[in-house]
Design a protein around this motif. Sequence first.
Motif, short mmCIF file in Angstrom:
data_model
loop_
_atom_site.label_atom_id
_atom_site.label_comp_id
_atom_site.label_asym_id
_atom_site.label_seq_id
_atom_site.Cartn_x
_atom_site.Cartn_y
_atom_site.Cartn_z
N ILE A 1 0.84 -1.20 0.00
CA ILE A 1 0.00 0.00 0.00
C ILE A 1 0.87 1.25 0.00
CG2 ILE A 1 -1.59 1.36 1.44
CD1 ILE A 1 -2.88 -1.31 2.26
N ASP A 2 1.88 1.28 0.87
CA ASP A 2 2.75 2.45 0.96
C ASP A 2 3.52 2.63 -0.35
OD1 ASP A 2 3.75 4.67 2.28
OD2 ASP A 2 5.44 3.59 3.14
N THR B 1 2.50 1.81 -3.30
CA THR B 1 1.55 2.35 -4.28
C THR B 1 1.42 3.85 -4.11
OG1 THR B 1 0.33 0.27 -4.39
CG2 THR B 1 -0.82 2.26 -5.10
N LEU B 2 1.27 4.31 -2.86
CA LEU B 2 1.13 5.75 -2.62
C LEU B 2 2.39 6.51 -3.05
CD1 LEU B 2 -0.62 5.68 0.88
CD2 LEU B 2 -1.67 6.00 -1.35
N LYS B 3 3.55 5.94 -2.78
CA LYS B 3 4.79 6.59 -3.20
C LYS B 3 4.91 6.62 -4.71
CE LYS B 3 7.37 5.49 1.01
NZ LYS B 3 8.46 4.70 1.59
N LEU B 4 4.42 5.56 -5.36
CA LEU B 4 4.45 5.54 -6.82
C LEU B 4 3.53 6.62 -7.39
CD1 LEU B 4 5.50 4.20 -9.35
CD2 LEU B 4 3.63 2.54 -9.18
N VAL B 5 2.33 6.79 -6.78
CA VAL B 5 1.43 7.86 -7.21
C VAL B 5 2.12 9.22 -7.03
CG1 VAL B 5 -0.75 9.03 -6.74
CG2 VAL B 5 -0.65 6.54 -6.73
N ASN C 1 -0.02 24.91 -5.12
CA ASN C 1 -0.38 25.80 -4.02
C ASN C 1 -1.44 25.17 -3.12
OD1 ASN C 1 1.37 27.82 -4.92
ND2 ASN C 1 -0.16 28.65 -6.34
N VAL C 2 -2.22 24.27 -3.69
CA VAL C 2 -3.26 23.58 -2.91
C VAL C 2 -2.74 22.19 -2.54
CG1 VAL C 2 -5.61 22.73 -2.90
CG2 VAL C 2 -5.06 24.83 -4.14
N PRO C 3 -2.65 21.89 -1.25
CA PRO C 3 -2.13 20.56 -0.87
C PRO C 3 -3.02 19.44 -1.38
CG PRO C 3 -3.09 21.67 1.01
CD PRO C 3 -3.04 22.69 -0.08
N GLU C 4 -2.39 18.37 -1.81
CA GLU C 4 -3.12 17.20 -2.30
C GLU C 4 -2.52 15.96 -1.68
OE1 GLU C 4 -4.19 18.95 -6.75
OE2 GLU C 4 -2.63 17.43 -6.51
N TRP C 5 -3.35 14.92 -1.61
CA TRP C 5 -2.92 13.66 -1.01
C TRP C 5 -3.23 12.51 -1.97
CZ3 TRP C 5 -4.54 17.70 1.86
CH2 TRP C 5 -3.82 18.04 2.99
N ALA C 6 -2.32 11.55 -1.98
CA ALA C 6 -2.62 10.26 -2.60
C ALA C 6 -3.21 9.35 -1.53
CB ALA C 6 -1.34 9.64 -3.18
N THR C 7 -4.36 8.77 -1.80
CA THR C 7 -5.04 7.94 -0.80
C THR C 7 -5.33 6.57 -1.37
OG1 THR C 7 -7.32 8.55 -1.42
CG2 THR C 7 -6.16 10.02 0.12
N LEU C 8 -5.38 5.60 -0.48
CA LEU C 8 -5.78 4.24 -0.83
C LEU C 8 -6.76 3.76 0.24
CD1 LEU C 8 -3.68 1.33 -2.20
CD2 LEU C 8 -5.19 0.94 -0.27
N THR C 9 -7.93 3.35 -0.20
CA THR C 9 -8.99 2.91 0.71
C THR C 9 -9.24 1.42 0.53
OG1 THR C 9 -10.02 5.08 0.51
CG2 THR C 9 -11.34 3.34 1.49
N VAL C 10 -9.39 0.72 1.64
CA VAL C 10 -9.67 -0.72 1.61
C VAL C 10 -10.59 -1.05 2.78
CG1 VAL C 10 -7.61 -1.24 2.98
CG2 VAL C 10 -8.63 -3.03 1.57
N SER C 11 -11.45 -2.02 2.57
CA SER C 11 -12.32 -2.45 3.66
C SER C 11 -11.48 -2.96 4.82
CB SER C 11 -13.26 -3.56 3.16
OG SER C 11 -14.06 -4.04 4.23
N ALA C 12 -11.82 -2.51 6.02
CA ALA C 12 -10.99 -2.85 7.18
C ALA C 12 -10.93 -4.35 7.42
CB ALA C 12 -11.53 -2.15 8.43
N ASP C 13 -12.01 -5.08 7.10
CA ASP C 13 -11.99 -6.52 7.36
C ASP C 13 -11.01 -7.27 6.44
OD1 ASP C 13 -13.32 -6.47 4.96
OD2 ASP C 13 -15.26 -7.04 5.77
N TYR C 14 -10.44 -6.58 5.46
CA TYR C 14 -9.40 -7.20 4.62
C TYR C 14 -8.21 -7.63 5.48
CZ TYR C 14 -5.41 -7.27 1.40
OH TYR C 14 -4.28 -7.63 0.70
N PHE C 15 -7.94 -6.87 6.56
CA PHE C 15 -6.77 -7.15 7.39
C PHE C 15 -7.02 -8.25 8.43
CE2 PHE C 15 -5.83 -2.96 5.73
CZ PHE C 15 -4.50 -3.10 5.39
#
Length: 474
Positions: free
Chosen positions: A55-56, A58-62, A149-163
């Motif tokens: 996951i991390d 993927t976010l770094k790649l984005v 100028n506007v902060p942006e975030w790369a996000t990844l969402t997954v259902s918590a029960d996946y873990f």
Amino acid sequence: MLFGTVGLLIVLIIVSSTHYLVSREQAAIKRQIEHSIGDIADTYEARVLRSLREIDATLKLVDFVASQQRSDILTTLSERNLLPPGLIFSVSIVDGQGRVKESTSPWELATQGDTFPTLPDVTELVVEAFSAAGRQQLLFARKLSNESNVPEWATLTVSADYFVSGYDAGSLGERGLLALVDAGNVTRIARSGSQLTSRTIMALPSYDEIMNSDDKPFLTHWMEVERMTLVRPLFRFPLSIVVGISVEEQLASAYPMARRYWLRALIVSVAALMFLGLLARLSHQLQRERQRVMDERLRHARHIEHLAFHDTLTQLPNRAYLSYVVDQTIGQHRESEEGFALLFLDLDRFKSVNDTQGHEAGDKLLRLVAKRLLASVREHDVVARLGGDEFVILLRNITQREPVTRITEQLVTAIQEPFALQGQTCLISVSIGVALFPHDGADEQTLMKRADAAMYRAKQAGKNTAYFHERWSV
């Protein structure tokens, strides 16, 4: 009088011996719980860490692609098969007000009345929990490093029960526990049997107490169940795993055995010699059965460990194992003058093989490529598959560029050789990026990022070649 005394003595010996056996069996079960919980925690920790690292990554790649282009970031990554499965993971780019600019899946929070979590203005990985469509979700986010100028975030969402989907009732029982908790011991997701819970506080020791516990399990009472519990903070992530086994549930298997012991003690009170013979035989059988169970669990644990650290298609080490080896190699070379090289490989024209001959041919091609890569490097080097058609090679004990150049030339030549697939000849090539330790980076993330960037330069230069980081080329 003498016979009464002898009889009483025999009864006392039998009672004492039976009590000892029952207690020993219960103690053995408790020890087995401690051993089992450690094995389960090792497997669960490896699985969760592998998922979090992917996951991390993927976010770094984005973030990396976002630094190269301002729009269609996720489309670019999706076309290159660099994003995780869309059925499980949702990757998005959002601004400071939670507005979604790009996403790999439809976003319906606004229509459902759910609240998107506010993202803090920090550079490290952020993990937040929220509810969407009546289900608990986990959101992982990293602030993009672009100069907007506007902060942006790369996000990844997954259902918590996946873990907690790996809950095994055969090992944990119906009242065991798998959970992810944050630094405040609040559950992000917890599973006991088929019951899922979240956003509840668990009565666990503090972080410092856990780190000083020598990884020993302890008793906890949560949701009216006494469990032997083990907590492990996750390296580099603001989460901890919790594994628990119900003591009462595990000891329940000893109750019928205890009743049998006492019944036999009553019967053999009139025949001490028969009792002793039966007791010796039973003890031997129990020992053999216990050893068989231990051996079976050991084989199972080794199998699970292999699955956790190896790619199922090529049997090469996977990303999790590669990260461990790179970190270990960095620690070994940090105080010495020796270094190593990290090679990032991407197959050229692999997608056309999948499109024209099918995924079965593509899988066979990947296995053949893996064999050629192994044959082209030294015995003590490490060849790993990250996923798709991406491979990484760790060349140990490298102090000069010339050995790396020779090996990359061997790799390029080996992959250029024709492959026989389903009666047809297949021709592909490989693009390679090279990063050297410590010249190009002192940690795994930097080395991987720079090797990846060098590989993209090799792609742009016409493919079928290798590039070192910065301006040198092979």
